[in-house]
Design an enzyme around this catalytic site. Sequence first.
Site, PDB file in Angstrom:
ATOM      1  N   SER A  19       0.860  -1.175   0.000  1.00  0.00           N
ATOM      2  CA  SER A  19       0.000   0.000   0.000  1.00  0.00           C
ATOM      3  C   SER A  19       0.900   1.229   0.000  1.00  0.00           C
ATOM      4  CB  SER A  19      -0.864   0.013   1.258  1.00  0.00           C
ATOM      5  OG  SER A  19      -1.325   1.326   1.497  1.00  0.00           O
ATOM      6  N   HIS A  44      -1.723  -1.716  -4.053  1.00  0.00           N
ATOM      7  CA  HIS A  44      -2.962  -1.450  -3.309  1.00  0.00           C
ATOM      8  C   HIS A  44      -3.054   0.057  -3.066  1.00  0.00           C
ATOM      9  CE1 HIS A  44      -6.151  -2.410  -0.331  1.00  0.00           C
ATOM     10  NE2 HIS A  44      -5.631  -1.421   0.380  1.00  0.00           N
ATOM     11  N   ASP A  46      -5.168   3.232  -1.463  1.00  0.00           N
ATOM     12  CA  ASP A  46      -6.151   3.571  -0.438  1.00  0.00           C
ATOM     13  C   ASP A  46      -6.747   4.949  -0.709  1.00  0.00           C
ATOM     14  OD1 ASP A  46      -6.040   1.306   1.455  1.00  0.00           O
ATOM     15  OD2 ASP A  46      -3.920   1.861   1.574  1.00  0.00           O
ATOM     16  N   MET A  48      -9.390   7.688   0.311  1.00  0.00           N
ATOM     17  CA  MET A  48     -10.165   8.103   1.497  1.00  0.00           C
ATOM     18  C   MET A  48     -10.736   9.493   1.264  1.00  0.00           C
ATOM     19  SD  MET A  48      -7.705   6.864   4.575  1.00  0.00           S
ATOM     20  CE  MET A  48      -6.642   5.417   4.432  1.00  0.00           C
ATOM     21  N   HIS A  77      -8.889   0.446  -3.037  1.00  0.00           N
ATOM     22  CA  HIS A  77      -9.680   0.286  -1.816  1.00  0.00           C
ATOM     23  C   HIS A  77     -10.389   1.605  -1.539  1.00  0.00           C
ATOM     24  CE1 HIS A  77      -9.381  -0.580   2.843  1.00  0.00           C
ATOM     25  NE2 HIS A  77     -10.627  -0.482   2.420  1.00  0.00           N
ATOM     26  N   MET A  79     -12.390   3.885   0.519  1.00  0.00           N
ATOM     27  CA  MET A  79     -12.908   4.193   1.859  1.00  0.00           C
ATOM     28  C   MET A  79     -13.641   5.519   1.743  1.00  0.00           C
ATOM     29  SD  MET A  79      -9.593   2.896   3.961  1.00  0.00           S
ATOM     30  CE  MET A  79      -8.577   2.879   2.497  1.00  0.00           C
ATOM     31  N   MET A 148     -10.823  -6.408   6.854  1.00  0.00           N
ATOM     32  CA  MET A 148      -9.960  -5.432   7.521  1.00  0.00           C
ATOM     33  C   MET A 148      -9.496  -5.997   8.862  1.00  0.00           C
ATOM     34  SD  MET A 148      -9.646  -2.885   5.463  1.00  0.00           S
ATOM     35  CE  MET A 148      -8.711  -1.822   6.582  1.00  0.00           C
ATOM     36  N   ASP A 182      -6.056  -6.657   5.295  1.00  0.00           N
ATOM     37  CA  ASP A 182      -5.459  -5.314   5.220  1.00  0.00           C
ATOM     38  C   ASP A 182      -5.418  -4.690   6.610  1.00  0.00           C
ATOM     39  OD1 ASP A 182      -4.689  -2.737   4.555  1.00  0.00           O
ATOM     40  OD2 ASP A 182      -6.454  -2.303   3.319  1.00  0.00           O
TER      41      ASP A 182
HETATM   42  C1  DX5 Z   1      -5.784   1.392   6.256  1.00  0.00           C
HETATM   43  C2  DX5 Z   1      -5.494   1.026   4.823  1.00  0.00           C
HETATM   44  C3  DX5 Z   1      -4.327   0.137   4.650  1.00  0.00           C
HETATM   45  C4  DX5 Z   1      -3.020   0.669   5.170  1.00  0.00           C
HETATM   46  C5  DX5 Z   1      -2.329  -0.494   5.803  1.00  0.00           C
HETATM   47  O1  DX5 Z   1      -7.097   1.833   6.395  1.00  0.00           O
HETATM   48  O2  DX5 Z   1      -6.612   0.377   4.222  1.00  0.00           O
HETATM   49  O3  DX5 Z   1      -4.205  -0.325   3.301  1.00  0.00           O
HETATM   50  O4  DX5 Z   1      -2.174   1.218   4.207  1.00  0.00           O
HETATM   51  O5  DX5 Z   1      -1.214  -0.042   6.468  1.00  0.00           O
HETATM   52  P1  DX5 Z   1      -0.453  -0.927   7.563  1.00  0.00           P
HETATM   53  O6  DX5 Z   1       0.101  -2.125   6.851  1.00  0.00           O
HETATM   54  O7  DX5 Z   1       0.572   0.001   8.089  1.00  0.00           O
HETATM   55  O8  DX5 Z   1      -1.488  -1.334   8.601  1.00  0.00           O
HETATM   56 ZN    ZN Z   2      -6.320  -0.546   2.211  1.00  0.00          ZN
END
Ligand code: DX5
Ligand code: ZN
Length: 232
Positions: A19, A44, A46, A48, A77, A79, A148, A182
């Site tokens: 990620s 990956h 993220d 948000m 992903h 969010m 998650m 994740d």
């Molecule tokens: C958190 C994200 C993850 C994040 C994971 O909400 O969805 O993808 O980057 O990071 P680590 O591996 O540090 O938990």
């Molecule tokens: Zn993620």
Amino acid sequence: MNRAKLDSIRNAGPAILPSVLNCDFGDLMAEVDRLRQAGAEILHLDVMDGHFVPNLTFGMPIVEGLRRHTDMPLDVHLMISDPLAYAKPMVEAGADLLTFHIEAVSDPVDVANKIRDLGVGVGVAINPATPLSSLDVCLDCVDMVLVMSVQAGFGGQSFNPVALDRIRELRSRYPDLLLEIDGGINTETIGPAREAGCDLFVVGSAIISSDDYTAAVSELSDAMMSANGGAR
Ligand code: DX5
Ligand code: ZN
């Protein structure tokens, strides 16, 4: 459109998906090159919105820029509170697998079908506090479940082992469903996650906080491959 990439994601498993959440965005392309050289096969991303989660990251321009820069499949992903509002632009930007959160939508079957109709793989994500049974209605309509192992929103949180029970249960009920985990994945937690039956392992800080991505990916890979992933 991009559903062929779904097969390459499926065939890559078991796989580590870095990620970029906590990487150096001032040097993003070099970061992606370093991750690729370290052995990453899938990225990956993220996304948000500062509303569904209390953190704000990036949208289509970054996905589109990464799409032009790399041929790695892009696992996006979402969010965000309104995944359908951004599904089509995300696919046009280059997403290959688009995952929405079950907590964000009132009609997950409709959301899954509309995303699939865009020609990409579709995943549904679930936070640790949400009952697993809330996924039941849509499990036949998705290509992947993202379990998650932290509350979505931030990197660097501690692994919640409830995710292992969930992976185990989903794996026994759906032997062929693609399963991703994740949050808090490191050399200690990746083995148990594989033993539970997981296919795809998202890793943020355990790679990005290392000075040597190649060593970090290789240690994670060793821990992943030495676990018994055959129990399905
Ligand atoms: C958190 C994200 C993850 C994040 C994971 O909400 O969805 O993808 O980057 O990071 P680590 O591996 O540090 O938990
Ligand atoms: Zn993620």
